[in-house]
Design a protein around this motif. Structure first.
Motif, PDB file in Angstrom:
ATOM      1  N   ASP A 102      -6.805 -20.982  -0.098  1.00  0.00           N
ATOM      2  CA  ASP A 102      -7.098 -20.287  -1.351  1.00  0.00           C
ATOM      3  C   ASP A 102      -6.671 -18.826  -1.298  1.00  0.00           C
ATOM      4  O   ASP A 102      -6.145 -18.287  -2.270  1.00  0.00           O
ATOM      5  CB  ASP A 102      -8.591 -20.376  -1.669  1.00  0.00           C
ATOM      6  N   VAL A 103      -6.880 -18.185  -0.156  1.00  0.00           N
ATOM      7  CA  VAL A 103      -6.484 -16.784   0.008  1.00  0.00           C
ATOM      8  C   VAL A 103      -4.960 -16.664  -0.029  1.00  0.00           C
ATOM      9  O   VAL A 103      -4.412 -15.801  -0.715  1.00  0.00           O
ATOM     10  CB  VAL A 103      -7.050 -16.210   1.326  1.00  0.00           C
ATOM     11  N   LEU A 104      -4.279 -17.546   0.680  1.00  0.00           N
ATOM     12  CA  LEU A 104      -2.816 -17.467   0.762  1.00  0.00           C
ATOM     13  C   LEU A 104      -2.149 -17.743  -0.576  1.00  0.00           C
ATOM     14  O   LEU A 104      -1.188 -17.059  -0.947  1.00  0.00           O
ATOM     15  CB  LEU A 104      -2.293 -18.429   1.827  1.00  0.00           C
ATOM     16  N   VAL A 105      -2.644 -18.729  -1.325  1.00  0.00           N
ATOM     17  CA  VAL A 105      -2.015 -19.007  -2.626  1.00  0.00           C
ATOM     18  C   VAL A 105      -2.305 -17.894  -3.626  1.00  0.00           C
ATOM     19  O   VAL A 105      -1.486 -17.624  -4.510  1.00  0.00           O
ATOM     20  CB  VAL A 105      -2.378 -20.404  -3.202  1.00  0.00           C
ATOM     21  N   HIS A 106      -3.441 -17.231  -3.473  1.00  0.00           N
ATOM     22  CA  HIS A 106      -3.735 -16.079  -4.325  1.00  0.00           C
ATOM     23  C   HIS A 106      -2.688 -14.987  -4.099  1.00  0.00           C
ATOM     24  O   HIS A 106      -2.120 -14.445  -5.054  1.00  0.00           O
ATOM     25  CB  HIS A 106      -5.141 -15.550  -4.024  1.00  0.00           C
ATOM     26  N   ALA A 116       1.823 -25.767   3.238  1.00  0.00           N
ATOM     27  CA  ALA A 116       2.654 -25.396   2.087  1.00  0.00           C
ATOM     28  C   ALA A 116       2.330 -23.971   1.643  1.00  0.00           C
ATOM     29  O   ALA A 116       3.238 -23.184   1.341  1.00  0.00           O
ATOM     30  CB  ALA A 116       2.448 -26.373   0.939  1.00  0.00           C
ATOM     31  N   ALA A 117       1.051 -23.636   1.612  1.00  0.00           N
ATOM     32  CA  ALA A 117       0.638 -22.281   1.211  1.00  0.00           C
ATOM     33  C   ALA A 117       1.218 -21.236   2.154  1.00  0.00           C
ATOM     34  O   ALA A 117       1.699 -20.185   1.709  1.00  0.00           O
ATOM     35  CB  ALA A 117      -0.886 -22.183   1.173  1.00  0.00           C
ATOM     36  N   LYS A 118       1.201 -21.518   3.444  1.00  0.00           N
ATOM     37  CA  LYS A 118       1.776 -20.587   4.419  1.00  0.00           C
ATOM     38  C   LYS A 118       3.267 -20.390   4.151  1.00  0.00           C
ATOM     39  O   LYS A 118       3.768 -19.260   4.164  1.00  0.00           O
ATOM     40  CB  LYS A 118       1.569 -21.100   5.846  1.00  0.00           C
ATOM     41  N   GLY A 119       3.988 -21.463   3.904  1.00  0.00           N
ATOM     42  CA  GLY A 119       5.420 -21.381   3.627  1.00  0.00           C
ATOM     43  C   GLY A 119       5.721 -20.654   2.333  1.00  0.00           C
ATOM     44  O   GLY A 119       6.661 -19.846   2.267  1.00  0.00           O
ATOM     45  N   MET A 120       4.939 -20.936   1.303  1.00  0.00           N
ATOM     46  CA  MET A 120       5.134 -20.272   0.011  1.00  0.00           C
ATOM     47  C   MET A 120       4.921 -18.764   0.143  1.00  0.00           C
ATOM     48  O   MET A 120       5.705 -17.969  -0.382  1.00  0.00           O
ATOM     49  CB  MET A 120       4.164 -20.856  -1.020  1.00  0.00           C
ATOM     50  N   LEU A 121       3.871 -18.389   0.868  1.00  0.00           N
ATOM     51  CA  LEU A 121       3.585 -16.964   1.035  1.00  0.00           C
ATOM     52  C   LEU A 121       4.659 -16.289   1.872  1.00  0.00           C
ATOM     53  O   LEU A 121       5.104 -15.186   1.548  1.00  0.00           O
ATOM     54  CB  LEU A 121       2.204 -16.749   1.656  1.00  0.00           C
ATOM     55  N   GLU A 122       5.094 -16.926   2.919  1.00  0.00           N
ATOM     56  CA  GLU A 122       6.149 -16.343   3.758  1.00  0.00           C
ATOM     57  C   GLU A 122       7.403 -16.077   2.931  1.00  0.00           C
ATOM     58  O   GLU A 122       8.002 -14.995   2.997  1.00  0.00           O
ATOM     59  CB  GLU A 122       6.483 -17.265   4.932  1.00  0.00           C
ATOM     60  N   GLN A 123       7.791 -17.048   2.122  1.00  0.00           N
ATOM     61  CA  GLN A 123       8.977 -16.903   1.280  1.00  0.00           C
ATOM     62  C   GLN A 123       8.792 -15.802   0.233  1.00  0.00           C
ATOM     63  O   GLN A 123       9.674 -14.961   0.045  1.00  0.00           O
ATOM     64  CB  GLN A 123       9.312 -18.233   0.596  1.00  0.00           C
ATOM     65  N   SER A 124       7.655 -15.793  -0.441  1.00  0.00           N
ATOM     66  CA  SER A 124       7.452 -14.788  -1.491  1.00  0.00           C
ATOM     67  C   SER A 124       7.341 -13.390  -0.885  1.00  0.00           C
ATOM     68  O   SER A 124       7.810 -12.418  -1.480  1.00  0.00           O
ATOM     69  CB  SER A 124       6.234 -15.124  -2.357  1.00  0.00           C
ATOM     70  N   HIS A 125       6.746 -13.283   0.302  1.00  0.00           N
ATOM     71  CA  HIS A 125       6.687 -11.974   0.972  1.00  0.00           C
ATOM     72  C   HIS A 125       8.108 -11.458   1.236  1.00  0.00           C
ATOM     73  O   HIS A 125       8.413 -10.293   0.950  1.00  0.00           O
ATOM     74  CB  HIS A 125       5.899 -12.064   2.283  1.00  0.00           C
ATOM     75  N   ARG A 126       8.956 -12.322   1.755  1.00  0.00           N
ATOM     76  CA  ARG A 126      10.344 -11.922   2.024  1.00  0.00           C
ATOM     77  C   ARG A 126      11.042 -11.483   0.735  1.00  0.00           C
ATOM     78  O   ARG A 126      11.781 -10.497   0.725  1.00  0.00           O
ATOM     79  CB  ARG A 126      11.125 -13.065   2.684  1.00  0.00           C
ATOM     80  N   GLU A 127      10.817 -12.219  -0.350  1.00  0.00           N
ATOM     81  CA  GLU A 127      11.443 -11.872  -1.630  1.00  0.00           C
ATOM     82  C   GLU A 127      10.951 -10.519  -2.145  1.00  0.00           C
ATOM     83  O   GLU A 127      11.745  -9.713  -2.636  1.00  0.00           O
ATOM     84  CB  GLU A 127      11.160 -12.950  -2.673  1.00  0.00           C
ATOM     85  N   VAL A 128       9.646 -10.284  -2.040  1.00  0.00           N
ATOM     86  CA  VAL A 128       9.081  -9.015  -2.514  1.00  0.00           C
ATOM     87  C   VAL A 128       9.626  -7.856  -1.689  1.00  0.00           C
ATOM     88  O   VAL A 128      10.025  -6.822  -2.242  1.00  0.00           O
ATOM     89  CB  VAL A 128       7.531  -9.049  -2.472  1.00  0.00           C
TER      90      VAL A 128
END
Length: 179
Positions: free
Chosen positions: A58-62, A113-125
């Motif tokens: 929940d924290v990671l998807v937020h 999946a949440a870990k992967g999504m956050l890793e990708q979005s962090h890189r994009e940001v």
């Protein structure tokens, strides 16, 4: 380090807090990962997010969803679409409702999946932040769609400050698991 007011500080604080958050996540025990978040006995934890988030996912998807808000907002405005960072019908008085919708949206998202999504979005940001100049990030009025703030303040809020929020929540959860 205080809140970043320069590009180098922004990049450094965002990466530092992201790494610290990931180190904390890596150190969580099976018990800490499997125990539902419960902050009801912590009298100072009264904000809605203390009740909303029930686990690490929940924290990671937020964090991920707020990255998407930032990325999509900047992209839309760079294309000439004048729109606020919060999508309709939300505003700064009702964004808690939006956060609950994010929570609902991801109840079937796995932790991996949440870990992967956050890793990708962090890189994009972080890559997007690098494309802006010091002036574009930290001078008011450069982009009319930012309003009375600076673009850099949105990056700080969605990276370093948000990662710090997650770290505090995870540490509070760890403390609960030990009691």
């Amino acid at each position: 380090m205080g809140r970043a007011t320069a590009k180098a500080e922004l990049i450094q604080s965002a990466e530092k807090n992201y790494e610290e958050m990931n180190a904390l996540i890596s150190s969580l025990t099976e018990k800490e990962l499997s125990t539902v978040f419960d902050f009801t006995k912590m009298k100072s934890k009264t904000q809605a997010h203390w009740e909303r988030d029930k686990n690490l996912r929940d924290v990671l998807v937020h964090l991920y969803e707020w990255h998407r808000l930032l990325l999509d907002w900047i992209a839309a405005n760079q294309r000439g679409e004048n729109r606020p960072i919060l999508p309709a019908p939300y505003n700064w008085k009702t964004y808690g409702d939006m956060n609950r919708e994010f929570w609902k949206k991801h109840q079937n998202t796995t932790l991996e999946a949440a870990k992967g999504m956050l890793e990708q979005s962090h890189r994009e940001v972080m890559a997007l932040a690098e494309t802006f100049t010091e002036r574009e990030l930290f001078e008011k009025g450069v982009f009319p769609w930012v309003g009375g703030s600076t673009l850099g303040s949105y990056f700080v809020s969605n990276t370093a400050s948000h990662y710090d929020w997650a770290i505090k929540k995870l540490k509070a959860h760890r403390k609960n698991c030990k009691e």
